[in-house]
Design a protein around this motif. Structure first.
Motif, short mmCIF file in Angstrom:
data_model
loop_
_atom_site.label_atom_id
_atom_site.label_comp_id
_atom_site.label_asym_id
_atom_site.label_seq_id
_atom_site.Cartn_x
_atom_site.Cartn_y
_atom_site.Cartn_z
N UNK A 10 -6.98 22.72 10.36
CA UNK A 10 -7.96 23.66 10.88
C UNK A 10 -9.36 23.30 10.40
N UNK A 11 -9.48 22.91 9.13
CA UNK A 11 -10.77 22.52 8.58
C UNK A 11 -11.32 21.29 9.31
N UNK A 15 -14.65 21.28 11.54
CA UNK A 15 -15.73 20.39 11.12
C UNK A 15 -16.18 19.51 12.28
N UNK A 16 -15.23 19.01 13.06
CA UNK A 16 -15.58 18.19 14.22
C UNK A 16 -16.41 19.00 15.21
N UNK A 17 -16.09 20.27 15.34
CA UNK A 17 -16.87 21.13 16.24
C UNK A 17 -18.29 21.32 15.68
N UNK A 186 -16.43 22.56 -4.07
CA UNK A 186 -15.42 22.59 -3.01
C UNK A 186 -16.08 22.30 -1.67
N UNK A 187 -15.51 21.34 -0.92
CA UNK A 187 -16.11 20.87 0.32
C UNK A 187 -15.05 20.68 1.40
N UNK A 188 -15.53 20.55 2.65
CA UNK A 188 -14.66 20.18 3.76
C UNK A 188 -14.69 18.68 4.01
N UNK A 189 -15.80 18.01 3.62
CA UNK A 189 -15.91 16.56 3.86
C UNK A 189 -17.08 15.99 3.08
N UNK A 190 -17.06 14.66 2.90
CA UNK A 190 -18.15 13.92 2.27
C UNK A 190 -18.56 12.79 3.21
N UNK A 191 -19.86 12.67 3.49
CA UNK A 191 -20.38 11.58 4.32
C UNK A 191 -21.01 10.51 3.43
N UNK A 192 -20.92 9.27 3.86
CA UNK A 192 -21.39 8.14 3.05
C UNK A 192 -22.91 7.97 3.06
N UNK A 193 -23.56 8.34 4.16
CA UNK A 193 -24.94 7.92 4.38
C UNK A 193 -25.93 9.07 4.24
#
Length: 216
Positions: A10-11, A15-17, A186-193
Motif C-alpha cells: 500500500x505504501x 508513493x507512486x501516486x 521513519x520513511x516510505x522511501x529514499x531517493x539517491x539524487x
C-alpha cells in the motif's frame, strides 16, 4: 541514526501516486494521509506500555495502555498533511487522540537553501515525554535539523524524538546523521539524487504546494 523504510504494498502504491505530476491535490492529500497512518503505526511499536486490571462482561482481564505522553509537531505547511492521519491511531490508542499539536513554522530560503524559523507554538516547558516531528520531505536536511534543534532546546532528549517523513534524499539523511546519529527516522522511501537547487529527484515536487493546490 536509525532509519526505517516501511516496505508495504500500500505504501509503495501510494508513493507512486504521490510522485506522478498528474495526481490531483485531493488524491495527493489522500495518499499522504494513508502513508502517514501506516508510518505512525510502525513507528509506535516500541512505545512503553503500562498494565491495568479491567472487567469484560464475562470476566476480569489484564489490559495495557501507552505510558508515554506524546506530542505531535508538524513543520508548516507540509507537515499539516500528516497530522490528522498520524493521530488516526487514536482509534487504538487514547494517548494520540489527546496528543497536543505543536506547530513549527520553518521555510527554506531559496538562494542560500538555509532554514528560516518564523513560527513556534511550544509551551515554556515540555508537557510530553515523546515528540513526533512530521514533515513529508527531507531534502538538504536543513529544515529537519532546525526542527530537531528547537525540540532539543525545549528539553526533549534525542532518544525521545521520532521523525516521520515520506521521502528523503541520501544527502539529507547524511546531514542529519552527522549531527544526530541517535535520531530515529521513519520513511516510505529514499531517493539517491539531490539537485543543485536542493530538490529531491525524482522526488514528489513541492509537497506544500501540492497539498494546498498553490502550484504556480
Amino acid at each position: 541514526m536509525s532509519v526505517s523504510v516501511v516496505s508495504h504494498p500500500v505504501v509503495r502504491a501510494q508513493l507512486s501516486k504521490l510522485r506522478a505530476s498528474s495526481t490531483s491535490p485531493k488524491e495527493f492529500r489522500e495518499s499522504v494521509s494513508q502513508i502517514s497512518a501506516i508510518l505512525a503505526i510502525e513507528a509506535t511499536r516500541d512505545l512503553e506500555e503500562t498494565t491495568f486490571q479491567g472487567q469484560t462482561p464475562i470476566a476480569s482481564f489484564t489490559g495495557t495502555a501507552i505510558k508515554a505522553r506524546i506530542g505531535l509537531t508538524p513543520i508548516l505547511r507540509a507537515g499539516l498533511g500528516m497530522t490528522d492521519s498520524v493521530s488516526v491511531i487514536s482509534l487504538i490508542n487514547q494517548s494520540f487522540s489527546d496528543a497536543p499539536i505543536y506547530h513549527l513554522g520553518i521555510f527554506r530560503e531559496k538562494v542560500s537553501l538555509q532554514p528560516v524559523e518564523y513560527y513556534s507554538k511550544l509551551p515554556p516547558q515540555p508537557t510530553v515525554d515523546t515528540v513526533f516531528i512530521l514533515d513529508p520531505l527531507i531534502a538538504t536536511g536543513g529544515t529537519a535539523l532546525a526542527a530537531i534543534s528547537i525540540i532539543l532546546d525545549w528539553g526533549i532528549p534525542i532518544k525521545n524524538i521520532k521523525f516521520l517523513g515520506i521521502l528523503a534524499s541520501k544527502q539529507g539523511l547524511q546531514a542529519i546523521h552527522a549531527q544526530h546519529p541517535d535520531l530515529e527516522i521513519w520513511l516510505a522511501a529514499i531517493d539517491d539524487t539531490l539537485t543543485d537547487n536542493g530538490l529531491v529527484s525524482p522526488g514528489l515536487g513541492d509537497t506544500g504546494d501540492r497539498l494546498c493546490n498553490t502550484i504556480r
